[in-house]
Design an enzyme around this catalytic site. Sequence first.
Site, mmCIF file in Angstrom:
data_model
loop_
_atom_site.group_PDB
_atom_site.id
_atom_site.type_symbol
_atom_site.label_atom_id
_atom_site.label_comp_id
_atom_site.label_asym_id
_atom_site.label_seq_id
_atom_site.Cartn_x
_atom_site.Cartn_y
_atom_site.Cartn_z
ATOM 1 N NE ARG B 51 -3.062 -0.582 2.686
ATOM 2 C CZ ARG B 51 -4.185 -1.003 2.128
ATOM 3 N NH1 ARG B 51 -4.982 -0.147 1.538
ATOM 4 N NH2 ARG B 51 -4.514 -2.271 2.172
ATOM 5 C CB THR B 52 3.403 2.550 2.358
ATOM 6 O OG1 THR B 52 2.518 2.313 3.451
ATOM 7 C CG2 THR B 52 4.134 3.837 2.601
ATOM 8 C CE LYS B 80 24.311 -9.269 -3.542
ATOM 9 N NZ LYS B 80 24.491 -8.299 -4.618
ATOM 10 N NE ARG B 101 6.790 0.857 5.932
ATOM 11 C CZ ARG B 101 5.538 0.459 5.968
ATOM 12 N NH1 ARG B 101 5.241 -0.791 6.223
ATOM 13 N NH2 ARG B 101 4.551 1.304 5.757
ATOM 14 C CG HIS B 129 3.747 5.132 8.581
ATOM 15 N ND1 HIS B 129 4.260 5.646 7.414
ATOM 16 C CD2 HIS B 129 2.895 4.146 8.215
ATOM 17 C CE1 HIS B 129 3.732 5.002 6.394
ATOM 18 N NE2 HIS B 129 2.908 4.083 6.856
#
Lengths: 137, 303
Positions: B51-52, B80, B101, B129
């Site tokens: 969604r974001t 890695k 995110r 957020h």
Amino acid sequence: MQVDTIKNGIVIDHITAGKGMKIYNLLGLDSLECSVAFIKNAPSRKMGKKDIIKIDADIVVDTAILGFVDPDVTVNIIKDNKIVEKKTIELPEKLVDVLKCKNPRCISMTEQELPHIFTLADKENRVYRCLYCETKA
Amino acid sequence: MRSLIDILELSTTELEKLLAVACDIIENPQKYAHKCDGKKLATLFFEPSTRTRLSFEAAMYELGGNVLGFSEANSSSAAKGESVADTAKTVGCYADIIAMRHPKEGAPLVASMNSSVPVINAGDGGHNHPTQTLADLLTIHREKGRFDNLTVGFCGDLKFGRTVHSLISALKRYKNVKFVFISPSELKIPDYVKETLTKEGIKYTETTDLEGSMADLDILYMTRVQRERFFNEEDYLRLKDSYILTPEKLANAKEDMSILHPLPRVNEISVAIDNDPRACYFKQVFNGKIMRMALILKLLEVE
């Protein structure tokens, strides 16, 4: 109890009784080669009892650590058996690599090279928070 | 160069300007269709959030820009063992702005300290957020026309709900805002949030009773009890159905109350409410994209 006076060095005085060992450990005094005296529960007119640390060498101590653990301490700089400077300590605005964040979700827990930084969030209540995740110290 | 890591980095004046730009984008979308021609947004999603991510990507495309990035840590160099700082330094050479995110709290801050381009925090663990908060604020602005004199109820997971904490931080700056915290005792609002409110003289109440609180509310902000925030599956299963909003529970609600939810929902709002005029959660999704557009313009300093 009598502990010899020091000629050139530092006396951290008026440590709240019980906090001396924490200061000793955080300052890393165990790694010093010179004489270091740690006096626990010394009688004090002002405080009832106090801890004292005497360091027999002209080193620089991290005042941020002192300010964080016990901002009421005084630091006496001794030169030729005389106190040449008396420093009072203030709460540091920032602590770098003094504490580690306890939050398992904090980025500082996984990225080892990141400095552990805490900032003063509430001066009145002496609350420090992690710069990254804001968890209380 | 500025980044946005925490909603409080925006002053109320800056926020007002951002809301004004957002409203103008809604009114005149064509005016903004080429504002970011030739610019690239990197979406660095170290944990999945369709969604974001789609919202950021849609925002950039609607401004005429392009998007590159990854949607899970496994397909990035983090798999890695690359540090967040190095990733940010590298991606700064490819893109004009980064949306990040990350499951670890503080990771976008670390990125912003090391990046040559602005970084937007698109969610860091249970911490912040800010662009969800911008979506919430635009929704409140459009539905209520004000941020002061509101009674705002928060319901559900108030302990781990980062969107709740950010919205409280943003709203407590306005006059005569009251908060009602409705949650099971295990998921209560953290003490530090309450301490701040008490210190700043902001009124709040705590309760476990959703229905009983309903009549006072101008806004009801529902949240999902999130599986990924629990260490223990049993606790999650026991608490996930604690507070479900149904048409019956809305019986005493004000006619102009706005129901918000950061989405995705699981079952905490009955689908029977979706057609109620008070349901604003899909409007929030739209508003989120618009605010991300306004934010990208601001951080890229595009007039």
